[in-house]
Design an enzyme around this catalytic site. Structure first.
Site, PDB file in Angstrom:
ATOM      1  CD  GLU A 166      -3.034   1.048   2.408  1.00 15.04           C
ATOM      2  OE1 GLU A 166      -2.551   0.485   3.374  1.00 15.04           O
ATOM      3  OE2 GLU A 166      -3.691   2.012   2.144  1.00 15.04           O
ATOM      4  CG  MET A 179       0.156  -3.116   4.785  1.00 16.72           C
ATOM      5  SD  MET A 179      -0.812  -1.643   4.394  1.00 16.72           S
ATOM      6  CE  MET A 179      -1.928  -2.626   3.434  1.00 16.72           C
ATOM      7  CD  GLU A 226      -2.834  -2.052  10.744  1.00 20.24           C
ATOM      8  OE1 GLU A 226      -3.246  -2.381   9.589  1.00 20.24           O
ATOM      9  OE2 GLU A 226      -2.330  -0.996  11.248  1.00 20.24           O
TER      10      GLU A 226
HETATM   11  N1  PHE Z   1      -2.981   0.913   5.946  1.00 23.23           N
HETATM   12  C1  PHE Z   1      -2.203   0.951   6.932  1.00 23.23           C
HETATM   13  C2  PHE Z   1      -2.854   1.358   8.192  1.00 23.23           C
HETATM   14  O1  PHE Z   1      -3.397   2.166   8.349  1.00 23.23           O
HETATM   15  C3  PHE Z   1      -0.972   2.081   6.930  1.00 23.23           C
HETATM   16  C4  PHE Z   1      -0.203   2.292   5.695  1.00 23.23           C
HETATM   17  C5  PHE Z   1      -0.376   3.170   4.809  1.00 23.23           C
HETATM   18  C6  PHE Z   1       1.078   1.453   6.058  1.00 23.23           C
HETATM   19  C7  PHE Z   1       0.635   3.075   3.558  1.00 23.23           C
HETATM   20  C8  PHE Z   1       2.054   1.249   4.972  1.00 23.23           C
HETATM   21  C9  PHE Z   1       1.780   1.945   3.743  1.00 23.23           C
HETATM   22  O2  PHE Z   1      -3.309   0.392   9.046  1.00 23.23           O
HETATM   23 ZN    ZN Z   2      -5.484   1.642   8.685  1.00 21.15          ZN
END
Ligand code: PHE
Ligand code: ZN
Length: 900
Positions: A128, A270, A305
């Site tokens: 991501e 993540m 998460e």
């Molecule tokens: N999606 C992750 C979270 O909020 C955050 C994240 C975004 C980690 C982009 C890595 C890169 O839990």
């Molecule tokens: Zn998140």
């Protein structure tokens, strides 16, 4: 690295991907230097796709070896390839077809920590938002969802454990001695949720039973030797799983759920499907190495998460403008989880104040991080309309304000209505990639049932407007008719990009839930008669620029308690008499509002102090503030955790942010003097409190009562040191020496560094010798030094020259550079400080653009500072902007800042 000229992407330009991707098979020959990836992609044209429509795939920093369509090798003239795209021509038949690609990537050279990278001697991925394209060419967008089979092959001596999403299907040893595993994820997913991990790990595990009676395997992987530090994480995971069943009716949809701790990680963690990868800081804890704060953060991030599994993975985002769809909602769920955990097992009245502590902490973060963002050049709606680099939009606005927007829907619908809305959301969209609008539609369907004729048309504007709205109020009490007329007004100034438009359109009003209560002149709660019932608090729904509400049967002239529980992310703009604030600060039955009144009272005192200091006048009378602090100190009904919040001064950053102009050096001076005065004048009470809260020798527990006592004791110690109380240094050194946990030892050491640095050089050495083997503890050792008032730029450079320092591990860079640039206000705001910032942004830019861009944001609000600071920051920003090799990430931040 990409250094191309900024291109802006607009939300309005969304169009669906022309091909459907049903099945993906990835085969990895893993090697730290060169990993080979073979990718087999099963496509079919979408229903509207004209034959011959090109198939466009993204790639970044990878080498293409071969491409086939339906088994036919393509020659270089059969496709178009440039730095970031691969364009293929699918068969004219319009039938399904299979693309097979082979490419190389280079994990050991990958310092960006996006895509496949090396951390220590292990391999991790981070996809991501757009990291998957650094692994292989792919339609790298969240609305392309497919089932994945993943084959991992590696040398078992280097990589005995090979993990990917879903279930382990096969394991074997190849003729050449390498291990091979096949993982299959039964759930279709976008590529940003893909993950693989390879290395040698400790693993602890537990089987839990879901509420429908299914066994699931929960596992936590960490560095060899760290398994004993992962028990708390595993407990938190089990709590999160059961909480989501109880409160949201959501059950885990996997047989196996894995968490892996990584030492090098750009963010917190993540939510990859079934294989969450975490920054080790949010996994590892034992009493001797982790503070109470770390225990709570681990609980929150593990919850966060885990909750993404439904709000993020099962239902994901259509495009990256919708990040708040999953992030705002998941932060809200995480906040509620943490609050419920704090309140667990307590009687109702104590539970309410335990939950309020969490609310206070969340609002504190919102005000420190998000309000300044909303007032600066990067201001954006929780659903942005444009971006240059999506990595820059994982912001406090998308996350924290996004969670407030969800919370307001919860407030408007009530818990039952909100849960009905969630059910409807999943009924409509399970398995889909959707938009924020889709979420609001589901909630609106319940709201309209509850209040026929009403809808969320006005509410929806929270998704499209940037800036923090300001609320004004006016009350008119009529003793004869015993009515209170309350008039509310709202206003939201143009923010961020809006402010730069040549013609600024007025913003239409928002739908704001305003929770209120009434107190009489003695601070007694007055009942509110409203809509046929009698209440302690009610929620007014403000939908217009100005609106009046009439309350009847108000027996005495009331004092208004406004925005209870922080029912909306707004700023109250109406100055009220200090006497009213003081009454609320002592008596408000809403614990949030009581804290808020205390903070506002203290802020006013501090702001008056800043004005006086600039005018070279005497600081304002501290007696009224002292009286408030004394009352809070003596109130035996308060929980220690809540008392700690009440007795803490507003953060220095908040004080600076409230100044016009922002004046960091004056703020530091006045804040420090005020803290010292509170410490000295109340020394006897701090001392008594400190003694009364001594560790009673029971085994360590991070529970809210025990950790609340430690927090309050550390606060008392800090006031004693700040007040230069005779005995303070001895107490702090003694606490360090006798500490039985990290909260006590780090608390003592950090406080000494802040207030008596001459008395702790030996303790710093001792701490380093004891903990040099533990990177997370060492981060704290660096962090408390980098943020100490005695840490000048020369000193921070000396820290960076130590062998333990590295720019490549984000946690270490954050512990030293970010702590200096964010928390060491007096030393940052100097000519050398500004140079240092520019230099470090550029150094990080060359290695890790995501982390560099976060540091770059430290000067967002430069234009609101007093002239000396303003010019210093502007020059530093210009130096960065015109440097060669600037990443898109940093470029977007500094150019927006300078254009403001
Ligand atoms: N999606 C992750 C979270 O909020 C955050 C994240 C975004 C980690 C982009 C890595 C890169 O839990
Ligand atoms: Zn998140």
């Amino acid at each position: 690295m990409r250094t191309d000229i900024a291109q802006t992407i607009y939300r309005q330009d969304y169009s669906p991907y022309p091909y459907r991707l049903s099945q993906v098979r990835l085969e990895f020959d893993l090697d730290a230097q060169t990993t080979q990836v073979q990718s087999t992609l099963h496509f079919e044209p979408g229903p509207q796709t004209p034959p011959g429509t090109p198939l466009v795939l993204q790639g970044e920093d990878i080498e293409l070896l071969s491409v086939q369509i339906d088994g036919q090798a393509l020659s270089a003239t059969d496709y178009y390839l440039d730095e970031d795209t691969l364009r293929l021509t699918p068969p004219a038949s319009g039938k399904p077809f299979v693309v097979t690609l082979v490419n190389h990537c280079h994990p050991a050279r990958n310092t960006t920590l996006m895509g496949l990278y090396v951390s220590g001697d292990k391999l991790f991925t981070q996809c991501e938002a757009q990291g998957f394209r650094r692994i292989t060419w792919f339609p790298d967008r969240p609305d392309v969802m497919a089932r994945y089979d993943v084959v991992l092959r590696a040398d078992p001596a280097a990589y005995p454990t090979l993990l990917s999403n879903g279930n382990l299907i096969e394991q074997s040893t190849l003729p050449d001695g390498r291990r091979q595993t096949l993982w299959r994820d039964p759930h279709p997913k976008p590529c940003y949720l893909f993950a693989l991990v390879a290395g040698d790990f400790d693993c602890i595990e537990r089987t839990e039973t879901t509420r429908s009676g299914r066994p699931v395997l929960l596992q936590v992987y960490s560095d060899r030797g760290c398994g004993k530090q992962t028990q708390w994480a595993l407990d938190c995971l089990a709590h999160a799983m059961h909480w989501d069943e109880r409160r949201f009716g959501l059950e885990l949809d996997l047989d196996r759920f894995m968490i892996v701790a990584a030492r090098d990680f750009n963010m917190g963690a993540m939510e990859n499907k079934g294989l969450n990868i975490f920054n080790a800081a949010y996994v590892l804890a034992d009493p001797s190495t982790a503070t109470d704060g770390a225990y709570r953060r681990i609980e929150a991030v593990i919850g966060h998460e885990y909750f993404h599994n439904w709000t993020g993975d099962r239902v994901t985002c259509r495009d990256w403008f919708q990040i708040s769809l999953k992030e705002g909602l998941t932060v809200f769920r995480e906040q509620e989880f943490s609050a419920d955990m704090l309140a667990e097992g307590l009687p109702a009245n104590e539970a309410a104040s335990a939950r309020a502590v969490k609310r206070i902490d969340d609002v504190h973060v919102l005000r420190m991080m998000q309000f300044p963002e909303d007032a600066g050049p990067m201001a954006h709606p929780i659903r942005p309309d444009s971006y240059q680099e999506i990595g820059n939009f994982y912001t406090a606005t998308v996350y924290e304000k996004g969670a407030e927007v969800i919370r307001m829907q919860h407030t408007l619908l009530g818990e039952t209505g909100f849960q009905a809305g969630m059910k409807e959301y999943f009924r409509r969209h399970d398995g889909q990639a959707v938009t924020c609008d889709d979420f609001v539609n589901a909630m609106e369907s319940v709201y309209t049932q509850q209040q026929p004729g009403q809808d969320f048309t006005v509410f929806r504007r929270w998704y499209s407007q940037a800036g923090t709205p300001r609320l004004q109020f006016e009350q008119r009490y009529d003793a004869d008719t015993q009515t209170l007329q309350l008039t509310l007004r709202q206003h939201c100034a143009p923010a961020g990009l809006e402010a730069r438009q040549p013609k600024v359109a007025a913003k239409p009003p928002l739908h704001i839930p305003v929770a209120i209560g009434l107190l009489d002149a003695n601070g007694q709660a007055m009942p509110i008669h409203w809509q046929g019932g009698t209440h302690d608090s009610i929620v007014l729904e403000l939908r217009e620029a100005q609106q009046s509400f009439t309350l009847h049967d108000v027996r005495r002239p009331p004092v208004l308690s406004l925005l209870r529980g922080f029912s909306a992310p707004v700023i109250i703009d109406t100055e009220r008499p200090g006497s009213e604030l003081a009454l609320l600060a002592r008596c408000d039955s809403d614990p949030f509002a009581r804290w808020d009144a205390t903070q506002e009272f203290a802020l006013r005192h501090l702001l008056a102090g800043m004005r006086a200091h600039r005018a070279q006048a005497a600081l304002p009378d501290i007696e009224p503030l002292l009286a408030l602090w004394q009352a809070a100190l003596q109130d035996a009904t308060l929980s220690p955790a809540y008392q700690t919040r009440l007795l803490a001064l507003p953060a220095l950053r908040e004080l600076i942010d409230r100044g016009t102009p922002m004046d960091p050096q004056t703020a530091v001076h006045v804040w420090t003097a005020t803290q010292a005065a509170l410490g000295a004048r109340l020394a006897d009470q701090w001392q008594a409190l400190y003694a009364a809260l001594a560790d009673d020798g029971s085994p360590y527990s991070p529970d809210p009562v025990a950790s609340g006592r430690r927090a309050l004791r550390n606060l008392a110690l800090e006031y004693l040191l700040a007040g230069k109380t005779a005995d303070a240094t001895r107490l702090a050194r003694q606490q360090y020496a006798q500490a039985s946990n990290m909260t006590e030892s780090l608390g003592a050491l950090a406080a000494l560094l802040q207030h008596a640095p001459q008395d702790c050089a030996d303790l710093l050495r001792d701490f380093h010798d004891r903990w040099q083997h533990d990177p997370l503890v060492l981060d704290n050792w660096f962090g408390i030094q980098a943020s100490a008032p005695t840490c000048t730029v020369d000193q921070v450079r000396a820290l960076m020259a130590l062998p333990d320092f590295t720019l490549r591990t984000p946690n270490r860079a954050r512990a030293v550079i970010f702590r200096f640039c964010m928390d060491n206000i007096a030393n940052l705001h100097t000519p050398e400080g500004y140079d240092f910032w520019a230099e470090q942004v550029l150094a990080l830019n060359a290695l890790n653009p995501e982390v560099a861009a976060r540091l770059a944001r430290a000067f967002d609000n430069w234009a609101r500072y007093e002239p000396t600071a303003r010019q210093g920051m502007q020059a530093a920003l210009q130096r960065v902007r015109f440097a060669a090799g600037l990443s898109r990430n940093v470029h977007e931040i500094v150019s927006k800042a300078l254009d403001a």
